[in-house]
Scaffold this motif. Structure first.
Motif, mmCIF file in Angstrom:
data_model
loop_
_atom_site.group_PDB
_atom_site.id
_atom_site.type_symbol
_atom_site.label_atom_id
_atom_site.label_comp_id
_atom_site.label_asym_id
_atom_site.label_seq_id
_atom_site.Cartn_x
_atom_site.Cartn_y
_atom_site.Cartn_z
ATOM 1 N N ALA A 1 0.830 -1.212 0.000
ATOM 2 C CA ALA A 1 0.000 0.000 0.000
ATOM 3 C C ALA A 1 0.857 1.252 0.000
ATOM 4 C CB ALA A 1 -0.932 -0.011 1.210
ATOM 5 N N ASN A 2 2.110 1.137 0.468
ATOM 6 C CA ASN A 2 3.015 2.290 0.505
ATOM 7 C C ASN A 2 3.983 2.320 -0.667
ATOM 8 O OD1 ASN A 2 1.986 3.125 3.049
ATOM 9 N ND2 ASN A 2 3.282 1.604 4.076
ATOM 10 N N SER A 3 3.752 1.494 -1.675
ATOM 11 C CA SER A 3 4.693 1.368 -2.791
ATOM 12 C C SER A 3 5.006 2.717 -3.435
ATOM 13 C CB SER A 3 4.110 0.426 -3.853
ATOM 14 O OG SER A 3 4.978 0.324 -4.947
ATOM 15 N N LYS A 4 6.294 3.016 -3.523
ATOM 16 C CA LYS A 4 6.834 4.226 -4.169
ATOM 17 C C LYS A 4 6.329 5.523 -3.546
ATOM 18 C CE LYS A 4 5.510 2.830 -8.234
ATOM 19 N NZ LYS A 4 5.288 2.802 -9.707
ATOM 20 N N ALA A 5 5.904 5.465 -2.306
ATOM 21 C CA ALA A 5 5.462 6.695 -1.632
ATOM 22 C C ALA A 5 6.635 7.653 -1.489
ATOM 23 C CB ALA A 5 4.887 6.359 -0.257
ATOM 24 N N TYR B 1 9.294 5.347 0.440
ATOM 25 C CA TYR B 1 9.197 3.880 0.370
ATOM 26 C C TYR B 1 9.678 3.418 -0.999
ATOM 27 C CZ TYR B 1 6.297 3.974 4.589
ATOM 28 O OH TYR B 1 5.829 4.164 5.870
ATOM 29 N N ASP B 2 10.137 2.155 -1.047
ATOM 30 C CA ASP B 2 10.552 1.599 -2.335
ATOM 31 C C ASP B 2 9.366 0.946 -3.046
ATOM 32 O OD1 ASP B 2 10.124 -0.806 -1.063
ATOM 33 O OD2 ASP B 2 12.227 -1.406 -1.013
ATOM 34 N N GLN B 3 9.630 0.240 -4.117
ATOM 35 C CA GLN B 3 8.552 -0.327 -4.926
ATOM 36 C C GLN B 3 7.762 -1.392 -4.172
ATOM 37 O OE1 GLN B 3 9.883 -2.103 -8.565
ATOM 38 N NE2 GLN B 3 7.888 -1.887 -9.572
ATOM 39 N N GLN B 4 8.413 -2.077 -3.235
ATOM 40 C CA GLN B 4 7.748 -3.110 -2.452
ATOM 41 C C GLN B 4 7.054 -2.564 -1.213
ATOM 42 O OE1 GLN B 4 7.620 -6.127 -3.742
ATOM 43 N NE2 GLN B 4 8.897 -5.380 -5.447
ATOM 44 N N GLY B 5 7.141 -1.251 -1.009
ATOM 45 C CA GLY B 5 6.523 -0.641 0.163
ATOM 46 C C GLY B 5 7.367 -0.759 1.416
ATOM 47 N N CYS B 6 8.680 -0.937 1.276
ATOM 48 C CA CYS B 6 9.590 -1.010 2.422
ATOM 49 C C CYS B 6 10.111 0.377 2.752
ATOM 50 C CB CYS B 6 10.763 -1.940 2.127
ATOM 51 S SG CYS B 6 10.285 -3.577 1.537
#
Length: 323
Positions: free
Chosen positions: A83-87, A97-102
């Motif tokens: 849900a946070n991907s590329k935020a 955040y990165d593409q995986q939402g990390c």
């Protein structure tokens, strides 16, 4: 006091190792020169702002690598939420955040550990190979020097990145345990095997310049072995240029590791590395430029820190710079 009494007193003073009005113990000229060199160098370093900038950045990198949890407020680099991907970066999550939402700041911070491990391990192997081969070649000369210099020339023919790339490509197919997996040890070893030649040349030239000195001849006349002469009398004079080279090389090897990882032959996931982060973010640079920007900035600052310290050491240890 009669002349005879004065002569007797003088003889007693000499036998006791003292003379009137003079310091009692004899001083080793080589030790005095070395102490003066390092004292003058430290004085020059204290006045060099570039040295302090590099030192502070390096100290910060070491603390980040050893205690990454102090800088990410308990965030887990492997805890991801799509849900946070590329935020984009925010006040709560400075690197976004990165593409995986990390959490990207946690990933960048934890990536410092592998880079520092590889840089230090690789430069230790570089020094071991360079100092040993260079000392033997410079001290014995002749046929031994010719053979070892030609071996170094063969390695010089392969650029650092190309040689390490080939070794890491074929490593998994060999029976060498450390090369079977592309971990930090394999990457560091590959970089070291193709990066020791300059250290060898530095040590060799210093040994050739020093081995004809009077104190080396005196040690040889007193029956000192070749190994003792090298370790106690010759190699201490090679410390200054090798120290400068070592400091700069750590930064160069860290950048080389990121390059190999970016090309897909260095560290592999699930490892955390700045090279992996830059490689993963390159395809998203239009929509999420922070995925390339932040690891690139941290990598640049890290390499710059070691180069600044190396340049400052070079200037401080060169007497011509202080003339």
């Amino acid at each position: 006091m009669t002349d005879q009494q004065q002569m007797d007193l003088r003889k007693d003073e000499v036998e006791a190792g003292t003379t009137t009005g003079l310091a009692s113990p004899s001083v080793d000229p080589l030790s005095s020169r070395q102490n003066s060199l390092w004292s003058d160098a430290w004085g020059a370093l204290k006045r060099n702002p570039l040295f302090w900038i590099g030192s502070v950045l390096t100290a910060l990198l070491v603390v980040v690598a050893l205690f990454p949890q102090l800088f990410v407020r308990g965030a887990d680099p492997r805890a991801c939420d799509l849900a946070n991907s590329k935020a984009l970066p925010s006040a709560q999550h400075w690197f976004g955040y990165d593409q995986q939402g990390c959490d990207y700041m946690a990933n960048v911070v934890y990536g410092a550990r592998n880079s520092l491990i590889i840089g230090i391990f690789a430069v230790v192997v570089v020094l071991l190979l360079g100092v040993v081969v260079g000392a033997i070649a410079g001290y014995f000369g002749g046929f031994v020097d010719g053979i070892m210099s030609r071996i170094a020339d063969i390695f010089y023919a392969l650029p650092l990145i190309l040689g390490a790339l080939v070794l890491l490509r074929v490593g998994p197919t060999t029976d060498i345990p450390i090369l079977n997996t592309r971990g930090p040890g394999a990457v560091a070893l590959a970089l070291a095997l193709f990066g020791w030649m300059t250290a060898m040349r530095l040590v060799r030239s210093q040994v050739i310049a020093v081995k004809s000195s009077d104190y080396v001849a005196a040690a040889r006349a007193m029956g000192a072995s070749n190994s003792r002469i090298l370790i106690r009398h010759i190699l201490p004079n090679a410390v200054a240029p090798v120290l400068v080279y070592t400091t700069i090389t750590i930064g160069v090897l860290i950048a080389a590791e990121a390059t190999l990882t970016y090309l897909g032959v260095g560290l592999q996931r699930p490892a955390i590395s700045w090279g992996l982060q830059i490689a993963a973010g390159q395809d998203l640079i239009r929509t999420a430029p922070h995925l390339v920007l932040f690891p690139s900035i941290v990598l640049t600052l890290t390499v710059m820190a070691f180069i600044l310290m190396g340049d400052a050491l070079r200037d401080a240890l060169d007497p011509r710079q202080r003339a």
